[in-house]
Design an enzyme around this catalytic site. Structure first.
Site, PDB file in Angstrom:
ATOM      1  N   GLY A 176       0.822  -1.214   0.000  1.00  0.00           N
ATOM      2  CA  GLY A 176       0.000   0.000   0.000  1.00  0.00           C
ATOM      3  C   GLY A 176       0.853   1.260   0.000  1.00  0.00           C
ATOM      4  CG  ASP A 177       3.249   2.353   3.338  1.00  0.00           C
ATOM      5  OD1 ASP A 177       2.883   3.468   3.718  1.00  0.00           O
ATOM      6  OD2 ASP A 177       3.154   1.333   4.032  1.00  0.00           O
TER       7      ASP A 177
END
Length: 405
Positions: A176-177
């Site tokens: 996600g990052d």
């Protein structure tokens, strides 16, 4: 640095672009890393004391995370306390001469320090500000704390990972990052092009972690909108496309993608199932999806007693896309990774050599490069402040007050 063509001096696509990185951990710093690899000057502002927490994440060597050696290469470290007025003044002066500011604080943090975009743009109208946060700078959730794992859940990814009916699992990395960082880099490059091709005005790039994940969720929402279909977890299979799955071998698993019509015929022939290859009801994807369990059983009956090497050799000869589920050892020993400079040998500032990932994408004219290894905390503080015109006595005074380290 040594031993790889990628380390040679080459034209840099982003030479002359100055980036101030205020982010910590993963999303903001990964964006800074990517810009730095293509020639941008990246000044990383870290809090005095411990610095970026990533310095102490996962496996450590010589007191520093080896992850740090990748995430912070090509960066300069300025140990500056942004909670102090003098630290904020120094940051403003740096930003006034910068092209890009990267931050991944909770929304409102910079505004609380008097460094919202309006204030900074008054000093530097061409400033491009990349803001990465859990839920974005607007909306009812903007003030909630958010991490990449929460973005993966809210973006729809976690619901699809794992085996049907079992707890959702993460993919093993902070995807996600990283997705948010890559979307941020796209935004920065787009904004730089617009600024330089038009009126010279900068702008804000607002990236939310969950939106970056949601953006790669393919047909998830259109299928729900058109049919009310809620896509569910399917393990290693690719729902609605067959056969495409992970299959057990005598020594591990291989991925086989036999879902093209002609590929399917070649796959079935290679595994000795000409009856399935010639079955007219399996000539297209819809027919294969209806019998996917049967096909998966047939394929695994062939792969299970064989080694992964034998499976790969046979299917490669049949021109069927297939690949082993690689471990770190497999990647490190694979000659293809080495041939494409995807594993580089890097000398750290602690004096030891370490293998690190190479640079993506590959640009023919202005390839990325690793120019400097990751800095120790505050390595460049004095040099940066001198470049700003501060005298040694002023630097000593700031250090005595704790504004820098």
């Amino acid at each position: 640095m040594s031993g790889q063509p990628s380390f040679a001096a080459t034209p840099s696509a982003l030479k002359g672009v100055r980036v101030i990185e205020m982010g910590q951990l993963i999303a903001g710093p990964f964006a800074g890393k990517t810009l730095g690899e293509f020639g941008a000057e990246v000044i990383k502002i870290e809090p005095p004391g411990a610095g970026d927490p990533l310095r102490n994440w996962r496996l450590m060597k010589e007191g520093t995370s080896v992850w740090w050696q990748v995430q912070s290469r090509n960066k300069r470290s300025l140990a500056l306390d942004l909670r102090e007025a003098q630290g904020q003044d120094i940051a403003r002066k740096l930003i006034a001469e910068a092209d890009v500011l990267i931050e991944n604080f909770r929304p409102g943090t910079l505004e609380g320090w008097g460094m919202g975009y309006e204030q900074l743009a008054a000093l530097n109208p061409g400033l491009i500000m990349l803001r990465i946060s859990g839920y974005g700078q607007t909306g009812p959730y903007r003030d909630l704390p958010g991490f990449g794992s929460i973005g993966e859940a809210m973006g729809g990814l976690r619901h699809l990972t794992g085996e049907p009916g079992r707890v959702p699992v993460r993919c093993g990395i902070s995807i996600g990052d990283t997705l948010a960082a890559l979307h941020g880099v796209i935004g920065v490059l787009t904004a730089l092009y617009h600024r330089d091709a038009n009126d010279g005005q900068g702008q804000v790039i607002d990236v939310a972690l969950h939106e970056a994940v949601f953006n790669v969720m393919e047909s998830l929402i259109p299928e729900y909108s058109a049919f009310g279909a809620v896509r569910e977890a399917a393990g290693s299979a690719l729902p609605g496309i067959a056969p495409s799955n992970a299959y057990r071998c005598a020594d591990g698993f291989v991925l086989i993608a036999g879902n093209g019509d002609s590929i399917f015929k070649r796959l079935m022939t290679a595994i000795g199932r000409s009856d399935l290859a010639d079955d007219p009801t399996l000539a297209n994807n819809a027919g294969r999806v209806a019998r996917v369990d049967e096909l998966d059983r047939a394929i695994e009956a062939w792969t299970a007693p064989r080694s992964s090497a034998d499976v790969l050799a046979a299917l490669s000869a049949a021109r069927v896309p297939t690949g082993k589920c690689y471990t770190a050892r497999d990647i490190a020993e694979d000659p293809h990774f080495r041939a494409r400079d995807m594993i580089l040998r890097q000398t750290t500032r602690d004096g030891y050599d370490i293998d690190v990932p190479g640079i993506v994408p590959k640009l023919a004219g202005t390839p990325g490069s690793v120019r400097t290894s990751a800095p120790k905390l505050g390595d460049d503080t004095d040099a940066i402040l001198r470049e700003m015109g501060l005298a040694d006595s002023q630097i000593a005074e700031l250090r005595a007050k704790g504004a820098i380290a």
